[in-house]
Write an enzyme that holds these catalytic residues in place. Structure first.
Site, short mmCIF file in Angstrom:
data_model
loop_
_atom_site.label_atom_id
_atom_site.label_comp_id
_atom_site.label_asym_id
_atom_site.label_seq_id
_atom_site.Cartn_x
_atom_site.Cartn_y
_atom_site.Cartn_z
CB SER A 124 -7.94 1.64 -26.49
OG SER A 124 -7.09 1.23 -27.53
CE1 TYR A 148 -6.38 6.60 -27.06
CE2 TYR A 148 -5.53 4.58 -28.06
CZ TYR A 148 -6.59 5.36 -27.63
OH TYR A 148 -7.88 4.88 -27.75
CE LYS A 152 -8.91 5.79 -24.55
NZ LYS A 152 -10.15 6.49 -24.25
CG ASN A 197 -3.61 10.03 -36.64
OD1 ASN A 197 -2.41 10.08 -36.89
ND2 ASN A 197 -4.27 11.05 -36.13
NE ARG A 291 0.44 4.36 -37.82
CZ ARG A 291 -0.88 4.42 -37.87
NH1 ARG A 291 -1.47 5.54 -38.21
NH2 ARG A 291 -1.62 3.36 -37.56
#
Length: 336
Positions: A124, A148, A152, A197, A291
């Site tokens: 990602s 997250y 990765k 999301n 966010r």
């Protein structure tokens, strides 16, 4: 060739499975269905007229995975399985680290046990964190800003170490920017659990009346209209990038990293405008707080993928909007 696709009933995994089948590869899917639906298997067959072997197993269970390798001679693995919501990862870091890391470790152990050394990993662009400049190149420093992204990045480090330890390994990490869109048939697409999301499914669910309004997270970013800018890439273009990586993997170094993006950034408001133009639908939205873990701008320099893999994204933002809307209209409740 027999290709094992982990997370193959998920959004990117299912589209990549179709592209693999179209190129006459045999596909074996493993997926625990935690964020996907088994109906995807039937849809893949409808689109391709090809059979797919499916195992509803969790990669956290090494014994179950081992049995798949006993049952099939695997030539290469495409590893999509993993949790992927930035916001959720900030709230539940242990869930993300346990699932994403342990599943990958189990996969690599079993691959090594069966002398399977070709791996394409779904990474990602979040691994870059907040880059100092744009577009983002593969050799930029990495510094993920959320669990997250860090999961990765940790996996990339593990895979790099693995490729150094044994020269049989050929590993490619593909750093995705923002996959959107759906297969042109309208039979498969993005079907998130609960409130989406990601921008595009949120947008299409508002347009079809499932959700009252789109929440735009932040309008005070240092961008042209205050909303976050992202490199949106059509999921079919992204899937084709995996095929190119597989075709070229033998000629690559033991460990390689490629960006897969369009090289162009769109703000949230620009995506809303493009969607309204492409579909004729009006979308109600409101601005809410940023966010946690989000960054203002992210778009790719994808010239390395063009030069080495002979891959580039061909579909534009209107294709992405039309195909997303087509999927949503054909499947107002997703796969349910």
């Amino acid at each position: 060739m027999n290709i094992l696709v982990t997370g193959g009933t998920g959004y990117v995994g299912s589209h990549t499975t179709i592209e693999l089948l179209n190129k006459n590869y045999n596909v074996i899917i493993v997926d625990n269905l935690s964020n996907s639906n088994e109906k995807v298997i039937e849809r893949i067959k409808e689109i391709t007229n090809r059979h797919v072997k499916f195992y509803a197993i969790d990669l956290l269970n090494e014994e179950d995975l081992n049995q798949v390798f006993i049952n099939h001679k695997i030539d290469a693995v495409m590893h999509f399985a993993g949790y992927k919501a930035v916001g959720e990862s900030v709230k539940l870091p242990l869930k993300y680290y346990t699932n994403n890391l342990v599943s990958t470790l189990n996969l690599c152990k079993v691959m090594e046990r069966f002398n399977v050394y070709k791996l394409i990993f779904s990474s990602s662009a979040t691994v870059y964190g907040k880059p100092a400049s744009f577009p983002i190149k593969e050799d930029f420093p990495t510094n993920a800003t959320n669990p997250y992204g860090r999961s990765k990045l940790m996996i990339e480090g593990i895979l790099s170490d693995l490729s150094n330890s044994n020269k049989n390994w050929k590993i490619v990490s593909l750093r995705y920017f923002n996959p959107v869109g759906a297969h042109e048939s309208g039979k498969i697409g993005e079907d998130p659990n609960g409130i989406p999301n990601n921008l595009m499914p949120f947008l299409t669910q508002v347009a079809i009346g499932k959700l009252p309004e789109l929440k735009v997270f932040g309008n005070d970013y240092p961008t042209k209209d205050g909303t976050g800018v992202r490199d949106y890439i059509h999921v079919v273009d992204l899937a084709k990038g995996h095929i190119k990586a597989l075709e070229k993997i033998d000629a690559l170094d033991n460990y390689e990293v490629f960006n897969l993006g369009t090289g162009r950034g769109y703000s949230v408001l620009e995506v809303i405008e493009a969607f309204q133009k492409a579909t004729g639908m009006q979308v109600k939205y409101k601005f809410v707080d940023r966010r946690p873990g989000d960054i203002p701008v992210s778009y790719a320099d994808a010239t390395k993928a063009l030069k080495i893999l002979n891959w580039k994204a061909n579909k534009d933002i209107f294709d992405m909007c039309i195909d997303s809307w087509n999927w949503q209209q054909n499947n107002p409740n997703g796969y349910n």
